[in-house]
Motif scaffolding. Structure first.
Motif, short mmCIF file in Angstrom:
data_model
loop_
_atom_site.label_atom_id
_atom_site.label_comp_id
_atom_site.label_asym_id
_atom_site.label_seq_id
_atom_site.Cartn_x
_atom_site.Cartn_y
_atom_site.Cartn_z
N GLU A 134 46.34 34.55 27.85
CA GLU A 134 46.25 35.17 29.18
C GLU A 134 45.24 34.38 30.02
O GLU A 134 44.13 34.10 29.59
CB GLU A 134 45.82 36.64 29.00
CG GLU A 134 45.78 37.45 30.27
CD GLU A 134 44.38 37.46 30.86
OE1 GLU A 134 44.28 37.35 32.10
OE2 GLU A 134 43.42 37.56 30.11
N THR A 135 45.65 34.01 31.21
CA THR A 135 44.92 33.01 32.00
C THR A 135 43.48 33.41 32.30
O THR A 135 42.56 32.60 32.13
CB THR A 135 45.66 32.74 33.32
OG1 THR A 135 46.99 32.31 33.01
CG2 THR A 135 44.97 31.66 34.12
N HIS A 136 43.25 34.63 32.71
CA HIS A 136 41.90 35.07 33.11
C HIS A 136 40.91 34.88 31.97
O HIS A 136 39.85 34.26 32.14
CB HIS A 136 41.97 36.54 33.53
CG HIS A 136 40.69 37.07 34.10
ND1 HIS A 136 40.33 36.89 35.42
CD2 HIS A 136 39.68 37.79 33.52
CE1 HIS A 136 39.15 37.46 35.64
NE2 HIS A 136 38.75 38.02 34.50
N GLY A 137 41.25 35.40 30.79
CA GLY A 137 40.35 35.30 29.65
C GLY A 137 40.23 33.87 29.14
O GLY A 137 39.15 33.44 28.71
N ALA A 138 41.34 33.12 29.17
CA ALA A 138 41.33 31.75 28.67
C ALA A 138 40.40 30.86 29.48
O ALA A 138 39.66 30.04 28.94
CB ALA A 138 42.74 31.18 28.67
#
Length: 319
Positions: free
Chosen positions: A220-224
């Motif tokens: 998931e982009t935000h966490g990555a």
């Protein structure tokens, strides 16, 4: 029978503490009159989980969990300005004082063990003991193992090819530096691609059997982006330590009790670091988990942490 996580509970309080230009997400749960414990998540750049509080008996413990600078629900998201190990140690003191805690048990996993040790070395009088899972001592050799083709990359060469794809030939001399160029790039597509590859690599090698849901959530982009950018920031700066800082200063906390828990097949953080730490720590107990890797949520690791928290509660209550 293995000890499972304690039942799901909701936080008693959620606070947003201002520390300079950063805002920290902080939770308090369990027994407000119980034994204070702070749990430190990994990364750096990971985030707290609702399951972290479940390592501790909510009837006995007053459980503090927070997202470190730039991580999880703390803001600014993925912020690396004024984000160093000393800043995180200062944040812990802010949180401790905010909740009027005199001393607390310090627990954590992976990078959380690094921060726990660094905090204890600076503030040993504020610590009742430690529960540490998946030891990382913040040294260049550990970073080289994790991101080098001759380290973990030799164990997982197929996954390693996916990892280095965004930096192509640049990885040979210094993969951390090569990723740093992409992660700080103004090219948003290149930045996101690098962040996902960086985070997926660590997730794929973190457990003997990796849960597909965990793989999906870590992509998931935000966490990555937070995980990749903050980890890379810390590793590019040697975790803001002098060489072998933690081992050289462990004598300052060696009088305190510690449970050290490490999976034998941990490919993210090598077992030899935990063994070395235990050799330098007269009041520690090393538990090697035979059928486990790095993840804090493998069944045998959960069992060991929960057993350790139960034993530590008994010890602290009987002091």
């Amino acid at each position: 029978m293995l000890h499972s996580l304690y039942p799901k509970i909701k936080p008693n309080k959620i606070e947003y503490l201002q520390v300079g230009e950063h805002t920290l997400y902080v939770e308090e749960s369990g027994n407000p009159e119980g034994i204070p414990v702070v749990y430190l998540h990994g990364g750096p750049g990971g985030s707290s989980s609702s399951d972290h509080r479940r390592y501790f008996n909510p009837e006995k413990y007053r459980i503090i969990v927070f997202d470190q600078r730039g991580s999880g629900k703390s803001t600014p998201h993925a912020g690396i300005i004024n984000n160093s190990t000393d800043d995180l140690i200062d944040d812990m003191e802010e949180i401790r004082e905010y909740f009027a805690i005199s001393k607390w048990l310090v627990a954590g996993g992976s990078w959380g063990t690094t921060l726990a040790l660094a905090y204890g070395i600076k503030h040993s009088i504020r610590v009742t003991g430690f529960i540490l899972r998946g030891i990382f001592l913040g040294t260049d050799s550990e970073v080289n193992w994790l991101y080098g083709s001759d380290g973990a990359g030799a164990i997982y060469p197929d996954y390693y090819q996916d990892f280095i794809a965004p930096v192509q030939h640049q990885h040979f001399s210094d993969p951390v530096k090569a990723f740093h160029q992409l992660l700080t790039s103004e090219n948003e597509i290149a930045r996101i691609t690098a962040a996902k590859a960086w985070t997926l690599w660590e997730t794929r090698i973190s457990a003997l059997l990796v849960d597909k849901h965990e793989l999906d959530s870590q992509e998931e982009t935000h966490g990555a982006i937070a995980m990749a950018c903050i980890e890379n920031h810390y590793f590019s700066n040697h975790c803001f330590f002098e060489p072998d800082y933690l081992l050289k200063n462990v004598s300052k906390i060696a009088h305190l009790p510690a449970f050290i828990i490490h999976g034998r097949y941990d490919m993210v953080c090598q077992l030899k670091q935990a063994h070395l730490l235990a050799e330098h720590w007269q009041n520690s107990q090393l538990q090697i988990i035979p059928k486990a890797g790095h993840s804090g949520f493998e069944d045998a690791i959960i069992d060991a942490i929960c057993q350790a928290s139960d034993k530590m509660a008994d010890f602290i209550e009987n002091q």
